[in-house]
Design a protein around this motif. Structure first.
Motif, mmCIF file in Angstrom:
data_model
loop_
_atom_site.group_PDB
_atom_site.id
_atom_site.type_symbol
_atom_site.label_atom_id
_atom_site.label_comp_id
_atom_site.label_asym_id
_atom_site.label_seq_id
_atom_site.Cartn_x
_atom_site.Cartn_y
_atom_site.Cartn_z
ATOM 1 N N ALA A 69 -10.326 -11.054 -11.342
ATOM 2 C CA ALA A 69 -10.773 -10.083 -10.433
ATOM 3 C C ALA A 69 -10.194 -10.646 -8.891
ATOM 4 O O ALA A 69 -9.221 -9.717 -8.226
ATOM 5 C CB ALA A 69 -12.057 -10.045 -10.112
ATOM 6 N N ALA A 70 -10.077 -12.085 -8.635
ATOM 7 C CA ALA A 70 -9.779 -12.660 -7.460
ATOM 8 C C ALA A 70 -8.152 -12.347 -7.300
ATOM 9 O O ALA A 70 -7.696 -11.963 -6.390
ATOM 10 C CB ALA A 70 -10.010 -14.147 -7.308
ATOM 11 N N ALA A 71 -7.520 -12.563 -8.458
ATOM 12 C CA ALA A 71 -6.257 -12.536 -8.468
ATOM 13 C C ALA A 71 -5.768 -10.899 -8.410
ATOM 14 O O ALA A 71 -4.738 -10.892 -7.527
ATOM 15 C CB ALA A 71 -5.437 -12.977 -9.775
ATOM 16 N N LEU A 72 -6.406 -10.024 -8.875
ATOM 17 C CA LEU A 72 -5.970 -8.774 -8.699
ATOM 18 C C LEU A 72 -6.102 -8.347 -7.093
ATOM 19 O O LEU A 72 -5.438 -7.353 -6.809
ATOM 20 C CB LEU A 72 -6.564 -7.900 -9.711
ATOM 21 N N HIS A 73 -7.277 -8.814 -6.816
ATOM 22 C CA HIS A 73 -7.380 -8.447 -5.372
ATOM 23 C C HIS A 73 -6.554 -8.881 -4.318
ATOM 24 O O HIS A 73 -6.128 -8.234 -3.150
ATOM 25 C CB HIS A 73 -8.992 -9.340 -4.991
ATOM 26 N N ILE A 74 -5.758 -10.117 -4.679
ATOM 27 C CA ILE A 74 -4.644 -10.689 -4.066
ATOM 28 C C ILE A 74 -3.316 -9.788 -4.199
ATOM 29 O O ILE A 74 -2.656 -9.436 -3.215
ATOM 30 C CB ILE A 74 -4.621 -12.094 -3.826
ATOM 31 N N ILE A 75 -3.145 -9.788 -5.541
ATOM 32 C CA ILE A 75 -1.647 -9.064 -6.000
ATOM 33 C C ILE A 75 -1.865 -7.487 -5.692
ATOM 34 O O ILE A 75 -0.471 -7.061 -5.443
ATOM 35 C CB ILE A 75 -1.707 -9.366 -7.335
ATOM 36 N N ARG A 76 -2.737 -6.828 -5.677
ATOM 37 C CA ARG A 76 -2.552 -5.316 -5.377
ATOM 38 C C ARG A 76 -1.975 -5.086 -4.042
ATOM 39 O O ARG A 76 -1.108 -4.190 -3.821
ATOM 40 C CB ARG A 76 -3.873 -4.695 -5.459
ATOM 41 N N PRO A 77 -2.346 -5.746 -2.971
ATOM 42 C CA PRO A 77 -1.895 -5.284 -1.479
ATOM 43 C C PRO A 77 -0.180 -5.766 -1.425
ATOM 44 O O PRO A 77 0.414 -5.097 -0.836
ATOM 45 C CB PRO A 77 -2.581 -6.004 -0.404
ATOM 46 N N ILE A 78 0.192 -6.961 -2.230
ATOM 47 C CA ILE A 78 1.220 -7.541 -2.197
ATOM 48 C C ILE A 78 2.010 -6.454 -2.756
ATOM 49 O O ILE A 78 3.401 -6.124 -2.272
ATOM 50 C CB ILE A 78 1.299 -8.882 -2.889
ATOM 51 N N ASN A 79 1.714 -6.026 -3.982
ATOM 52 C CA ASN A 79 2.583 -4.905 -4.448
ATOM 53 C C ASN A 79 2.734 -3.559 -3.887
ATOM 54 O O ASN A 79 3.862 -3.056 -3.850
ATOM 55 C CB ASN A 79 1.804 -4.568 -6.007
ATOM 56 N N ASP A 86 10.613 -1.211 -0.619
ATOM 57 C CA ASP A 86 11.685 -0.259 -1.552
ATOM 58 C C ASP A 86 11.484 1.115 -0.945
ATOM 59 O O ASP A 86 12.684 1.560 -0.911
ATOM 60 C CB ASP A 86 10.952 -0.334 -2.916
ATOM 61 N N GLU A 87 10.541 1.770 -0.436
ATOM 62 C CA GLU A 87 10.750 2.973 0.002
ATOM 63 C C GLU A 87 11.612 2.941 1.401
ATOM 64 O O GLU A 87 12.299 3.995 1.649
ATOM 65 C CB GLU A 87 9.372 3.513 0.397
ATOM 66 N N ILE A 88 11.379 2.169 1.946
ATOM 67 C CA ILE A 88 12.201 1.810 3.203
ATOM 68 C C ILE A 88 13.584 1.622 2.959
ATOM 69 O O ILE A 88 14.493 2.297 3.696
ATOM 70 C CB ILE A 88 11.597 0.631 4.336
ATOM 71 N N LYS A 89 13.886 0.834 1.893
ATOM 72 C CA LYS A 89 15.333 0.710 1.388
ATOM 73 C C LYS A 89 15.786 1.821 1.086
ATOM 74 O O LYS A 89 16.908 2.181 1.303
ATOM 75 C CB LYS A 89 15.224 -0.126 0.426
ATOM 76 N N ARG A 90 15.027 2.727 0.155
ATOM 77 C CA ARG A 90 15.759 3.906 -0.202
ATOM 78 C C ARG A 90 15.625 5.157 0.987
ATOM 79 O O ARG A 90 15.792 6.276 0.500
ATOM 80 C CB ARG A 90 14.898 4.544 -1.430
ATOM 81 N N ASN A 91 15.101 4.906 2.106
ATOM 82 C CA ASN A 91 15.122 5.889 3.267
ATOM 83 C C ASN A 91 13.995 6.950 2.917
ATOM 84 O O ASN A 91 14.160 8.034 3.179
ATOM 85 C CB ASN A 91 16.545 6.386 3.811
#
Length: 170
Positions: A69-79, A86-91
Motif C-alpha cells: 500500500a505504501a509503495a502504491l501510494h508513492i508510485i501512483r503520483p510518479i506515474n 509524456d503529454e507535454i512531449k506530444r503537445n
C-alpha cells in the motif's frame, strides 16, 4: 543440591527423561529419581512453536500488505507526473491530469504544482513559436517579388524550425 544426573531412555516405545538427585550434601543419604515422558513437556513447546509460527506468518502478511500500500501510494503520483511529461512531449498536455496529485497533502503536491506551472509555460512558448513560424511563412509567401528578401526570410524560417525542433527534443 548434591550431584545431579540426567539421561534419556525408552519405556514401552516412548522416550522418557530421567533425573537423579543425590541428597548426601544435605545430610540425608537419599537418592531421588524423577522420570517424565518426553511428550508431556514437549507438547507445550510444540504448541508454543506452532502459535509463534502462525503469528509470525500473520505479521509478515500484514507487513507485506502495508508495504505494498505504501509503495502504491508513492508510485501512483510518479506515474501521473510521467504521464503528464509524456503529454507535454506530444503537445497534448491537459492540466487536469495533475489535479489529483496537486490535491495531495505531501511533497508530491508541491512537485505537481511546479510541474503544472512549467507545463503551462512550455505549452505557451510552443504555441508562440508555432504562431511565429506561421507568420514567417505568410511573410515569405507575400514577399515573393524580392528574391533576396525571400532568401533571408527562408533562412529565418529554417532557423525558427531548428529552434523549435531543439526545444521539442529537450
Amino acid at each position: 543440591m548434591g550431584n545431579e544426573y540426567s539421561f534419556e531412555f525408552e519405556l514401552e516405545g516412548e522416550k522418557q527423561l530421567a533425573r537423579i538427585y543425590h541428597l548426601k550434601e544435605l545430610g540425608i543419604d537419599w537418592i531421588i529419581g524423577v522420570t517424565i515422558p518426553q511428550n508431556d513437556y514437549m507438547e507445550t513447546i510444540r504448541a508454543t512453536a506452532r502459535h509463534t509460527l502462525i503469528i509470525g506468518i500473520g505479521i509478515t502478511i500484514v507487513a507485506s500488505l502495508l508495504a505494498l500500500a505504501a509503495a502504491l501510494h508513492i508510485i501512483r503520483p510518479i506515474n501521473t507526473l510521467n504521464q503528464a511529461a509524456d503529454e507535454i512531449k506530444r503537445n497534448q498536455f491537459d492540466p487536469s491530469t495533475l489535479a489529483r496529485v496537486i490535491s495531495r497533502p505531501d511533497e508530491f503536491s508541491k512537485l505537481a504544482k511546479l510541474f503544472n506551472d512549467m507545463a503551462i509555460v512550455v505549452m505557451s512558448r510552443q504555441q508562440s513559436l508555432s504562431e511565429q513560424v506561421k507568420l514567417l511563412k505568410t511573410e515569405i509567401d507575400q514577399s515573393g517579388s524580392a528574391s533576396n528578401d525571400r532568401q533571408k526570410l527562408e533562412t529565418v524560417l529554417r532557423h525558427a524550425k531548428q529552434v523549435r525542433k531543439a526545444y521539442r527534443n529537450r
